[in-house]
Scaffold this active site. Structure first.
Site, PDB file in Angstrom:
ATOM      1  N   TYR A 182       0.799  -1.228   0.000  1.00  0.00           N
ATOM      2  CA  TYR A 182       0.000   0.000   0.000  1.00  0.00           C
ATOM      3  C   TYR A 182       0.834   1.282   0.000  1.00  0.00           C
ATOM      4  O   TYR A 182       0.280   2.362   0.153  1.00  0.00           O
ATOM      5  CB  TYR A 182      -0.954   0.003   1.201  1.00  0.00           C
ATOM      6  CG  TYR A 182      -2.147  -0.920   1.019  1.00  0.00           C
ATOM      7  CD1 TYR A 182      -2.138  -1.911   0.054  1.00  0.00           C
ATOM      8  CD2 TYR A 182      -3.271  -0.797   1.803  1.00  0.00           C
ATOM      9  CE1 TYR A 182      -3.208  -2.762  -0.115  1.00  0.00           C
ATOM     10  CE2 TYR A 182      -4.354  -1.646   1.643  1.00  0.00           C
ATOM     11  CZ  TYR A 182      -4.322  -2.622   0.677  1.00  0.00           C
ATOM     12  OH  TYR A 182      -5.396  -3.455   0.514  1.00  0.00           O
ATOM     13  N   ASP A 214     -12.259  -7.461   6.537  1.00  0.00           N
ATOM     14  CA  ASP A 214     -13.599  -7.584   5.954  1.00  0.00           C
ATOM     15  C   ASP A 214     -14.114  -9.017   6.106  1.00  0.00           C
ATOM     16  O   ASP A 214     -15.292  -9.232   6.395  1.00  0.00           O
ATOM     17  CB  ASP A 214     -13.593  -7.171   4.474  1.00  0.00           C
ATOM     18  CG  ASP A 214     -13.676  -5.657   4.318  1.00  0.00           C
ATOM     19  OD1 ASP A 214     -13.166  -4.951   5.209  1.00  0.00           O
ATOM     20  OD2 ASP A 214     -14.242  -5.185   3.321  1.00  0.00           O
ATOM     21  N   ASP A 256      -6.122  -5.764   5.606  1.00  0.00           N
ATOM     22  CA  ASP A 256      -7.254  -5.125   4.945  1.00  0.00           C
ATOM     23  C   ASP A 256      -8.276  -6.191   4.537  1.00  0.00           C
ATOM     24  O   ASP A 256      -9.479  -6.092   4.821  1.00  0.00           O
ATOM     25  CB  ASP A 256      -6.734  -4.368   3.713  1.00  0.00           C
ATOM     26  CG  ASP A 256      -7.774  -3.430   3.127  1.00  0.00           C
ATOM     27  OD1 ASP A 256      -8.854  -3.291   3.730  1.00  0.00           O
ATOM     28  OD2 ASP A 256      -7.506  -2.849   2.070  1.00  0.00           O
ATOM     29  N   ASP A 282      -3.090 -17.955   3.860  1.00  0.00           N
ATOM     30  CA  ASP A 282      -4.202 -18.664   3.199  1.00  0.00           C
ATOM     31  C   ASP A 282      -4.818 -19.695   4.143  1.00  0.00           C
ATOM     32  O   ASP A 282      -6.046 -19.815   4.253  1.00  0.00           O
ATOM     33  CB  ASP A 282      -3.777 -19.282   1.856  1.00  0.00           C
ATOM     34  CG  ASP A 282      -2.366 -19.844   1.863  1.00  0.00           C
ATOM     35  OD1 ASP A 282      -1.673 -19.702   2.887  1.00  0.00           O
ATOM     36  OD2 ASP A 282      -1.952 -20.440   0.856  1.00  0.00           O
ATOM     37  N   LYS A 309       3.248 -14.959   4.677  1.00  0.00           N
ATOM     38  CA  LYS A 309       3.427 -15.865   3.542  1.00  0.00           C
ATOM     39  C   LYS A 309       4.944 -15.981   3.339  1.00  0.00           C
ATOM     40  O   LYS A 309       5.465 -15.793   2.226  1.00  0.00           O
ATOM     41  CB  LYS A 309       2.718 -15.242   2.321  1.00  0.00           C
ATOM     42  CG  LYS A 309       2.505 -16.152   1.172  1.00  0.00           C
ATOM     43  CD  LYS A 309       1.264 -17.002   1.270  1.00  0.00           C
ATOM     44  CE  LYS A 309       1.362 -18.083   0.216  1.00  0.00           C
ATOM     45  NZ  LYS A 309       0.335 -19.092   0.241  1.00  0.00           N
TER      46      LYS A 309
END
Ligand code: NAI
Length: 352
Positions: free
Chosen positions: A141, A249, A245, A221, A188
């Protein structure tokens, strides 16, 4: 008295922030709001979505309650600001969205998002109670993207030890303060060995100083799968900016959606409180938005201001209104408007 900068924002922002303001004012908290325009209205009035008055107000108050602000998808939209650099000289800087501009310019390095079940908020689960700590300043970002040629684009993923350790320390301190016991760090590092490797190592190094709090780690994941299968087993989640982010959600979806997910952006000098949801243009101006997420963001703000009694009272009043199931917004299966739902909470506060 605490002074608080109030940014109504765009879309449903003015409706949900005025709901949060009404509830805070009815709670007896010693708070005075200072409204300032940012977003589309500000752009119309002054040619910029983020006028200097916003920064001037926050520099004074140190605390902002912010409604969501609009960002166009795609294109090369940037929010431009002219602000002093580290040497005190004015410098032009630009960012991909208004919310990111405020988080970066104000040094708000952590995005804190508590996720828990509330009564009568329809959800597939009933024992979710976790806190997300999202690193707020770097990762993909930073907005450092370029077109290599017409058909190839690339972006830089930036991870630093300073930022990673800073957010990890915040997470451990917070968990200790509120009596929580386990942080799961998402990464990751098996694929992005350098960037996510440094992120994971930084969390592990910081964890050494907190033997009372367990540090667990998950490849991101697999973490998503486990969150969906057994969310009640998670306590604190420490995540980089992009994973944080997305998972915020996802986690909001575990407890009934964006209408009930609050957030806080905190830095060394000031803090800004905002719901996870966006401007919801599809329902803006119709008095149907659920103001719960914004009200819960104001509760986080009151806790930050050490107005814990008022925060507890608001949370209890909101919980009671939800539990009674008489006045409920549409997204939660009722037919009450934003204003009627807010009024029910205000009345509950007055009667208790
Ligand atoms: P959104 O969160 O605005 O809407 C997604 C869906 O959730 C819509 O169907 C909407 O009606 C519903 N929804 C959201 N909040 C709700 C509420 N309080 N009550 C009831 N239903 C609600 O996400 P979307 O559509 O992706 O983004 C719209 C705009 O918001 C974009 O310009 C985006 O950039 C901006 N945005 C701003 C944020 C911020 O300022 N912090 C955060 C997220 C998005």
């Amino acid at each position: 008295m605490h002074r608080v900068t109030l940014i109504p924002g765009d879309g449903i922002g003015p409706e949900v922030t005025s709901a949060a303001r009404a509830v805070v004012e009815a709670s007896g908290a010693d708070v005075a709001f200072e409204p300032v325009l940012a977003g589309q209205e500000a752009e119309k009035a002054s040619g910029t979505p983020l006028p200097p008055a916003v920064f001037e107000s926050i520099a004074r108050t140190k605390v902002a309650l912010k409604g969501p602000t609009y960002t166009p998808f795609g294109g090369n939209y940037r929010v431009r600001v002219e602000r002093p650099n580290a040497q005190g000289n004015l410098e032009q800087r630009s960012y991909p969205s208004l919310a990111i501009t405020l988080r970066k310019e104000l040094g708000l390095f952590v995005n804190l998002r508590p996720i828990k079940n509330y009564p009568n908020v329809p959800s597939r689960y009933d024992k979710v109670d976790l806190v997300i700590f999202r690193e707020n300043s770097e990762d993909l970002y930073i907005g450092n993207e370029r077109m290599v040629d017409e058909n190839t684009a690339e972006g830089i993923k930036r991870i630093t030890r300073v930022a990673s350790e800073r957010v990890a320390r915040f997470a451990f301190d917070y968990m200790r303060k509120v009596g929580r016991k386990k942080i799961t760090v998402g990464h990751k590092a098996n694929v992005m060995k350098m960037t996510d490797g440094l992120w994971l190592k930084s969390a592990q190094d910081v964890a050494q100083a907190y033997p009372d709090i367990a540090l667990d780690q998950r490849v991101v994941d697999a973490l998503c799968m486990e969150l969906v299968m057994k969310p009640e087993t998670f306590d604190g989640l420490l995540l980089t900016n992009l994973y944080g982010d997305i998972i915020s959600d996802l986690a909001a979806g575990l407890v009934g959606g964006l209408g009930v997910a609050p957030g806080a952006n905190i830095g060394p000098d000031c803090a800004m409180f905002e719901a996870v949801h966006g401007t919801a243009p599809d329902i803006a101006g119709k008095d149907i938005a659920n103001p719960t997420a914004m009200i819960l963001s104001a509760v986080l703000m009151l806790r930050h201001l050490e107005e814990s009694q008022a925060a507890d009272r608001i949370e209890a009043a909101l919980t009671a209104v939800l539990a009674e199931k008489r006045v409920i917004t549409r997204d939660l299966g009722g037919n009450a408007g934003t204003r009627a739902f807010t009024q029910a909470i205000v009345e509950k506060l007055k009667s208790n």
